[in-house]
Design an enzyme around this catalytic site. Structure first.
Site, PDB file in Angstrom:
ATOM      1  N   LYS A  22      44.944  36.426  41.108  1.00  0.00           N
ATOM      2  CA  LYS A  22      43.950  36.702  42.156  1.00  0.00           C
ATOM      3  C   LYS A  22      43.185  35.443  42.539  1.00  0.00           C
ATOM      4  O   LYS A  22      43.020  35.119  43.716  1.00  0.00           O
ATOM      5  CB  LYS A  22      42.965  37.779  41.680  1.00  0.00           C
ATOM      6  CG  LYS A  22      41.815  38.045  42.656  1.00  0.00           C
ATOM      7  CD  LYS A  22      40.828  39.059  42.113  1.00  0.00           C
ATOM      8  CE  LYS A  22      39.740  38.403  41.286  1.00  0.00           C
ATOM      9  NZ  LYS A  22      38.715  37.742  42.148  1.00  0.00           N
ATOM     10  N   ASN A  23      42.695  34.718  41.540  1.00  0.00           N
ATOM     11  CA  ASN A  23      41.839  33.567  41.812  1.00  0.00           C
ATOM     12  C   ASN A  23      42.606  32.359  42.323  1.00  0.00           C
ATOM     13  O   ASN A  23      41.991  31.375  42.746  1.00  0.00           O
ATOM     14  CB  ASN A  23      41.050  33.196  40.551  1.00  0.00           C
ATOM     15  CG  ASN A  23      40.011  34.241  40.195  1.00  0.00           C
ATOM     16  OD1 ASN A  23      39.562  35.003  41.058  1.00  0.00           O
ATOM     17  ND2 ASN A  23      39.635  34.304  38.924  1.00  0.00           N
ATOM     18  N   CYS A 116      31.026  41.094  43.091  1.00  0.00           N
ATOM     19  CA  CYS A 116      30.497  41.714  41.878  1.00  0.00           C
ATOM     20  C   CYS A 116      29.049  41.314  41.629  1.00  0.00           C
ATOM     21  O   CYS A 116      28.649  40.177  41.884  1.00  0.00           O
ATOM     22  CB  CYS A 116      31.340  41.297  40.665  1.00  0.00           C
ATOM     23  SG  CYS A 116      32.969  42.059  40.623  1.00  0.00           S
ATOM     24  N   ARG A 121      24.625  33.695  42.047  1.00  0.00           N
ATOM     25  CA  ARG A 121      25.723  32.763  42.289  1.00  0.00           C
ATOM     26  C   ARG A 121      25.437  32.043  43.605  1.00  0.00           C
ATOM     27  O   ARG A 121      26.080  32.291  44.623  1.00  0.00           O
ATOM     28  CB  ARG A 121      27.064  33.501  42.326  1.00  0.00           C
ATOM     29  CG  ARG A 121      27.382  34.182  41.007  1.00  0.00           C
ATOM     30  CD  ARG A 121      28.850  34.535  40.886  1.00  0.00           C
ATOM     31  NE  ARG A 121      29.174  35.718  41.657  1.00  0.00           N
ATOM     32  CZ  ARG A 121      30.397  36.257  41.700  1.00  0.00           C
ATOM     33  NH1 ARG A 121      31.375  35.712  41.027  1.00  0.00           N
ATOM     34  NH2 ARG A 121      30.623  37.345  42.401  1.00  0.00           N
ATOM     35  N   ASP A 304      35.213  35.222  32.801  1.00  0.00           N
ATOM     36  CA  ASP A 304      35.891  36.424  33.270  1.00  0.00           C
ATOM     37  C   ASP A 304      36.494  37.248  32.132  1.00  0.00           C
ATOM     38  O   ASP A 304      36.800  38.428  32.325  1.00  0.00           O
ATOM     39  CB  ASP A 304      37.009  36.051  34.251  1.00  0.00           C
ATOM     40  CG  ASP A 304      36.486  35.815  35.659  1.00  0.00           C
ATOM     41  OD1 ASP A 304      35.290  36.049  35.885  1.00  0.00           O
ATOM     42  OD2 ASP A 304      37.269  35.406  36.527  1.00  0.00           O
ATOM     43  N   ARG A 396      40.140  45.708  42.527  1.00  0.00           N
ATOM     44  CA  ARG A 396      40.004  44.424  43.229  1.00  0.00           C
ATOM     45  C   ARG A 396      40.857  43.343  42.579  1.00  0.00           C
ATOM     46  O   ARG A 396      41.270  42.386  43.257  1.00  0.00           O
ATOM     47  CB  ARG A 396      38.541  43.959  43.232  1.00  0.00           C
ATOM     48  CG  ARG A 396      37.622  44.716  44.184  1.00  0.00           C
ATOM     49  CD  ARG A 396      36.231  44.077  44.197  1.00  0.00           C
ATOM     50  NE  ARG A 396      36.345  42.643  44.370  1.00  0.00           N
ATOM     51  CZ  ARG A 396      35.720  41.750  43.615  1.00  0.00           C
ATOM     52  NH1 ARG A 396      34.935  42.132  42.627  1.00  0.00           N
ATOM     53  NH2 ARG A 396      35.887  40.453  43.832  1.00  0.00           N
TER      54      ARG A 396
END
Length: 416
Positions: A22-23, A116, A121, A304, A396
């Protein structure tokens, strides 16, 4: 709203191919805007964040097609430079389109990102880096408007190795005039993958994998086909699942070196780990041993995976300690784990976890993506049934966590 139902205390055995990262794929999708042509990405995970990013690109005039796990993006007809607030509030990763749009079109309009709720952030580093490259940025409440008649290479010094700020700086610098050096750049494997992908498109980026990235601007990019690497966080989640409940499983289709800060933790917990070039095998027979883990930017332990690891600690044979140094909101899941019987005390950045086995099934709510995955891990190690709500967070980032864990022998299903 859908739920995930888990019947716990079943050993996990078998093997799983790890989905695409995903990232890694999201910044690659943003980077596709820089090219006035076609980009093909393979091994793309079919997850909500990918579909959300496709929606953003299509809104701006790109043509996107995801067949099975192959994503084709035609950005030749880019017509818009604004991102609707709905998309931005849904997925924080949308902020990386800012640098790509500036590089391609010289302007971008977006909103402050959502995603999230895992703590503050701020995007100050993103905006500062883009301003250094020559962008004029206006901030009006929730709106961000950026314009640049011409981006020019410069030296950018990041005070913190922010992944997002590094991505935005590199994306904006690819088509800028001259040379850009990004000092204090994030070193996460996903940054490395994005840079390798861009170079395959014709960019000139050196220092890949280090804390100093050098980008020599080019006039244009070209069509390419690129395979997305396996997701190290998904792999870490499934490793945690086996560690929590016991069993013997092999996970393949990923770069095992990307887990070098993770695998020693599981070994200290008493798991037997075998590493191949493109696979990792884990075997666990006893309750996890207590450990102390501190999160940090790569190559440190990834934030994570902090929540899934906390779930493993919750069934451990002693007291473990986590020090969270990245996102202060990562401990929100502790309250949900307590509903399953976990004994967790939070003191500022520290989480003290006293193991108890087994946990007991209950109804819990996923508050964020990785916290939701942690509740799945805990449910596997709980007696009786665990019902997890708020599953949209999990979807997600995990293509089909129920399918994957079921293939290992877990009794887990999604209910509409």
């Amino acid at each position: 709203m859908s739920t995930i139902q888990v019947q716990g205390l079943r050993l996990l055995k078998g093997e799983i191919e790890i989905q695409g990262s995903k990232n890694a794929v999201l910044p690659m999708m943003a980077a596709s805007i820089l090219h006035k042509g076609t980009t093909v990405l393979t091994h793309v995970p079919r997850i909500q964040d990918v579909f959300c990013m496709m929606g953003i690109l299509e809104y701006m005039g790109c043509r996107c097609s995801l067949l099975d796990h192959e994503l084709t993006i035609d950005a030749s007809c880019l017509t818009g430079t604004s991102i609707p607030e709905t998309y931005v509030k849904t997925m924080r990763s949308s902020i990386m389109i800012l640098g790509a749009l500036l590089g391609r079109a010289g302007e971008a309009v977006t909103h402050y990102p959502g995603g999230c709720s895992i703590g503050k952030r701020p995007i100050d580093l993103h905006l500062s880096a883009l301003r250094k490259l020559g962008a004029e940025i206006e901030e009006d409440h929730e709106m961000i408007t950026a314009r640049a008649a011409c981006l020019r290479g410069t030296d950018i010094h990041l005070s913190y190795p922010s992944v997002g700020a590094t991505e935005n700086a590199v994306l904006a610098a690819v088509l800028a005039e001259g040379e850009t050096r990004v000092f204090g750049a994030a070193r996460e494997p996903e940054i490395e993958e994005m840079c390798l992908f861009l170079n395959q498109m014709g960019a000139r980026i050196s220092g890949i994998g280090s804390g100093v990235l050098v980008v020599c601007g080019v006039e244009e990019l070209h069509d390419t086909v690129y395979r997305v690497e396996g997701d190290r966080i998904v792999a870490g989640t499934y490793l945690a699942s086996v560690a929590a409940v016991g069993g013997h499983a092999r996970f393949y289709g990923l770069n095992a070196s990307h887990l070098l800060s993770v695998l020693p933790v599981f070994q200290m917990m008493g798991m037997a780990i075998q590493v191949e070039d493109r696979a990792v095998t884990i075997k666990g027979e006893l309750r996890p041993q207590p450990v102390t883990v501190e999160t940090g930017p790569y190559p440190g332990f990834p934030t994570d995976l902090q929540s899934p690891l906390m779930a493993v600690m919750a069934v451990g044979a002693g007291e473990s300690l986590i020090l969270e140094n990245v996102f202060e909101g990562r401990y929100e899941t502790a309250g949900e784990l307590r509903k399953l019987g976990a004994q967790i005390i939070i003191e500022e950045k520290a989480a003290h976890v006293r193991g108890i086995s087994p946990l007991y099934g209950s109804r819990v709510e996923a508050k964020d993506l990785r916290g939701g995955a942690a509740l799945v891990v805990a449910g596997l190690a709980a007696e009786g049934e665990t019902v997890i709500t708020g599953c949209h967070h999990i979807f997600r980032g995990y293509e089909d966590i129920c399918r994957d864990l079921s293939s290992l022998g877990a009794q887990i299903s999604k209910q509409q």
